[in-house]
Design a protein around this motif. Structure first.
Motif, PDB file in Angstrom:
ATOM      1  N   LEU A  11      -7.486  -4.692   0.668  1.00  0.00           N
ATOM      2  CA  LEU A  11      -7.303  -4.876   2.105  1.00  0.00           C
ATOM      3  C   LEU A  11      -8.623  -5.150   2.797  1.00  0.00           C
ATOM      4  O   LEU A  11      -9.607  -4.439   2.595  1.00  0.00           O
ATOM      5  CB  LEU A  11      -6.656  -3.622   2.715  1.00  0.00           C
ATOM      6  CG  LEU A  11      -5.320  -3.164   2.121  1.00  0.00           C
ATOM      7  CD1 LEU A  11      -4.725  -2.067   2.983  1.00  0.00           C
ATOM      8  CD2 LEU A  11      -4.348  -4.313   1.983  1.00  0.00           C
ATOM      9  N   ILE A  15      -7.195  -5.994   8.567  1.00  0.00           N
ATOM     10  CA  ILE A  15      -5.833  -5.509   8.339  1.00  0.00           C
ATOM     11  C   ILE A  15      -5.675  -4.098   8.913  1.00  0.00           C
ATOM     12  O   ILE A  15      -4.688  -3.789   9.588  1.00  0.00           O
ATOM     13  CB  ILE A  15      -5.499  -5.499   6.834  1.00  0.00           C
ATOM     14  CG1 ILE A  15      -5.588  -6.913   6.258  1.00  0.00           C
ATOM     15  CG2 ILE A  15      -4.123  -4.901   6.593  1.00  0.00           C
ATOM     16  CD1 ILE A  15      -4.620  -7.898   6.879  1.00  0.00           C
ATOM     17  N   ALA A  22      -1.430   0.346   7.670  1.00  0.00           N
ATOM     18  CA  ALA A  22      -0.956  -0.728   6.781  1.00  0.00           C
ATOM     19  C   ALA A  22      -0.959  -0.305   5.319  1.00  0.00           C
ATOM     20  O   ALA A  22      -0.204  -0.864   4.516  1.00  0.00           O
ATOM     21  CB  ALA A  22      -1.833  -1.971   6.957  1.00  0.00           C
ATOM     22  N   THR A 134      -5.836 -10.432   4.112  1.00  0.00           N
ATOM     23  CA  THR A 134      -6.716 -10.564   5.272  1.00  0.00           C
ATOM     24  C   THR A 134      -6.043 -11.409   6.340  1.00  0.00           C
ATOM     25  O   THR A 134      -5.277 -12.320   6.031  1.00  0.00           O
ATOM     26  CB  THR A 134      -8.067 -11.181   4.875  1.00  0.00           C
ATOM     27  OG1 THR A 134      -8.875 -11.359   6.050  1.00  0.00           O
ATOM     28  CG2 THR A 134      -7.882 -12.531   4.205  1.00  0.00           C
ATOM     29  N   LYS A 135      -6.350 -11.096   7.591  1.00  0.00           N
ATOM     30  CA  LYS A 135      -5.816 -11.888   8.692  1.00  0.00           C
ATOM     31  C   LYS A 135      -6.805 -12.975   9.122  1.00  0.00           C
ATOM     32  O   LYS A 135      -6.501 -13.764  10.018  1.00  0.00           O
ATOM     33  CB  LYS A 135      -5.473 -10.993   9.893  1.00  0.00           C
ATOM     34  CG  LYS A 135      -4.366  -9.993   9.590  1.00  0.00           C
ATOM     35  CD  LYS A 135      -3.700  -9.478  10.831  1.00  0.00           C
ATOM     36  CE  LYS A 135      -2.802 -10.508  11.463  1.00  0.00           C
ATOM     37  NZ  LYS A 135      -1.627 -10.863  10.642  1.00  0.00           N
ATOM     38  N   ASP A 153      -1.710 -13.294   4.007  1.00  0.00           N
ATOM     39  CA  ASP A 153      -1.776 -12.654   5.317  1.00  0.00           C
ATOM     40  C   ASP A 153      -0.944 -11.378   5.281  1.00  0.00           C
ATOM     41  O   ASP A 153      -0.141 -11.171   4.369  1.00  0.00           O
ATOM     42  CB  ASP A 153      -1.230 -13.630   6.373  1.00  0.00           C
ATOM     43  CG  ASP A 153      -1.510 -13.179   7.795  1.00  0.00           C
ATOM     44  OD1 ASP A 153      -2.159 -12.130   7.971  1.00  0.00           O
ATOM     45  OD2 ASP A 153      -1.080 -13.873   8.738  1.00  0.00           O
ATOM     46  N   TYR A 154      -1.134 -10.502   6.264  1.00  0.00           N
ATOM     47  CA  TYR A 154      -0.320  -9.285   6.391  1.00  0.00           C
ATOM     48  C   TYR A 154       0.905  -9.641   7.228  1.00  0.00           C
ATOM     49  O   TYR A 154       0.789  -9.976   8.403  1.00  0.00           O
ATOM     50  CB  TYR A 154      -1.138  -8.187   7.066  1.00  0.00           C
ATOM     51  CG  TYR A 154      -0.405  -6.874   7.215  1.00  0.00           C
ATOM     52  CD1 TYR A 154      -0.154  -6.083   6.111  1.00  0.00           C
ATOM     53  CD2 TYR A 154       0.025  -6.429   8.466  1.00  0.00           C
ATOM     54  CE1 TYR A 154       0.509  -4.869   6.240  1.00  0.00           C
ATOM     55  CE2 TYR A 154       0.680  -5.221   8.595  1.00  0.00           C
ATOM     56  CZ  TYR A 154       0.922  -4.447   7.486  1.00  0.00           C
ATOM     57  OH  TYR A 154       1.579  -3.253   7.610  1.00  0.00           O
TER      58      TYR A 154
END
Length: 458
Positions: A11, A15, A22, A134-135, A153-154
């Protein structure tokens, strides 16, 4: 799930800032938190940024898991909880021990260490899948370029994959609606006419969904749903188009549906979406004034919105909270001018109405902890709010309060939101089955032909 089927999720910091808990979304798998992520959380937790609170929540969540673990257990990975049936683990990885293989962006040393850690773990756990979550879009691109096989992506907070799938709050039937209906049981309850139709005529119906037809003869709203039948409240197209609030009449059937929902005392939450110039703000203000001043249903009008800056900052603004909010809420004052432009003295009328309706301009930064009673609340431009921010505002609404949320998903100013992750999208999907809410997409720009052309062609 066997060990070989479990994935290893690494992560990124963003995130845990986006969703502090998360880590619990991956309990079936193995989660690795690089040491660099903890360092970045430590820097952010004491800052004055909005995400400082999220950083502290994430750190506390990790402390709850690791507080009794030895260093060896933390490195190897420990179960999330003894109470859960999942057999996944979570570990902290000392990524500063890894020899550098990614050399780029010296100002992004933290990102480089995380990428190096993922490449090391990818080799260490082979043939198991190691996935970087990762965003950061550019981080995902860099990871792919550096040799990371799986990057994502999350998405656990995304209720839909494409904003085009977002419900519009109404269904428009081709031709005449009654031509498509066989048997129908109708009855009168007071002034309302109710129709009971079989469920097979509808595709995923929900309460307070509007039904209209192409011939502009039929208009109804779903009142109740059971296993076999759907009960409709017949509104009638002509009656819908003759709804009015504070002298404002709907210019199209979509505005008619919006006015009908906002003037209905049984609906506590109305969500208005649509392009710029479709009438969201003026309809909401007209409905608020009608119900506060003319009908006396509410004691006050509270107007609030987020305050992102589209261009460069103009610095600090002087004055009280309401005076500071005035530049952000100019859309509301413009609307008030439009509603009273034909008065003998527009300024005098506006001052009288502001006092009479007890209109208050509030910042969402000071909403936490409040309880708003017997008020009409207008939350404007809420496409720039996260789901947690909108939840904070909705949970402030007490007895006798009506909330209208409006926004345009094509005008998101936040760097951290997209149309599918916006809080506006979130509440449209979450509240569509709630009997006390209605959602209407206002199709069509009515502000001017210039605005309509710009919306369609720019």
């Amino acid at each position: 799930m066997g060990d070989s089927d479990r994935k290893v999720f690494v992560l990124d910091t963003n995130i845990l800032l986006h969703e502090p808990l998360a880590i619990y979304s991956f309990q079936e798998h193995d989660v690795v938190i690089p040491m660099t992520v903890l360092e970045e959380l430590d820097r952010i937790k004491d800052s004055k940024r909005d995400v400082a609170r999220d950083a502290r929540v994430a750190i506390r969540a990790l402390e709850d898991i690791f507080h009794d673990a030895t260093p060896e257990q933390i490195s190897a990975g420990i179960p999330f909880s003894k109470q859960t049936a999942h057999n996944g683990t979570i570990a902290i990885f000392a990524d500063y021990e890894i020899t550098e293989t990614v050399h780029a962006f010296t100002d992004k040393a933290g990102d480089n260490r995380i990428l190096n850690a993922v490449l090391h773990l990818q080799q260490h756990y082979a043939p198991r899948d190691v996935v970087l979550i990762t965003k950061d879009i550019n981080m995902r691109l860099r990871a792919k370029g550096a040799g990371v096989y799986f990057v994502d992506d999350y998405r656990s907070d995304q209720l839909i994959d494409d904003v085009s799938l977002l419900t519009k709050g109404f269904v428009e039937y081709p031709g005449r609606f009654w031509d498509q209906v066989g048997e129908c049981q109708s009855e009168s309850r007071g002034r309302a006419t109710l129709h009971t139709l079989p469920m097979t005529l509808f595709d995923k119906p929900f309460v307070n969904q509007y039904l209209i037809d192409e011939e502009h003869e039929f208009a109804a709203r779903i009142k109740q749903i059971d296993d076999e039948n759907v009960i409709l409240k017949d509104i009638g197209h002509d009656r819908l188009m003759h709804r009015q609030a504070w002298g404002i009449h709907p210019k199209n059937v979509y505005q008619g549906m919006a006015l009908d929902a906002m003037l209905d005392p049984d609906i506590d939450l109305v969500i208005l979406t649509g392009p710029a110039g479709c009438g969201k703000t003026i309809l909401a203000m007209a409905s608020a004034l009608e119900q506060v001043i003319e009908k006396g249903m509410y004691d006050k009008i509270i107007v609030t919105r987020n305050t992102p800056e589209i261009a460069e900052s103009i610095g600090f603004l002087p004055g009280t909270e309401e005076e500071k909010m005035m530049p952000w809420l100019a859309a509301v004052t413009d609307t008030m001018e439009a509603l009273h432009k034909n008065d003998v003295c527009t300024d005098g009328s506006m001052k009288y109405i502001f006092d009479k309706a007890n209109i208050q301009f509030k910042s969402i930064n000071f909403m936490r902890g409040r309880s708003i009673q017997n008020a009409f609340v207008l939350l404007d431009e809420c496409q720039n709010l996260t789901a947690s921010q909108i939840k904070t505002i909705i949970t402030r609404c007490g007895e006798g309060t009506k909330l209208v949320c409006s926004g345009n998903l094509a005008q998101i100013d936040s760097n951290y939101l997209s149309p599918v992750t916006s809080g506006l999208t979130y509440i449209v999907e979450r509240f569509k089955n709630f009997e006390g809410s209605a959602n209407i997409y206002l199709n069509g720009v009515v502000r001017s032909r210039l605005a309509e052309f710009a919306e369609e062609n720019l």
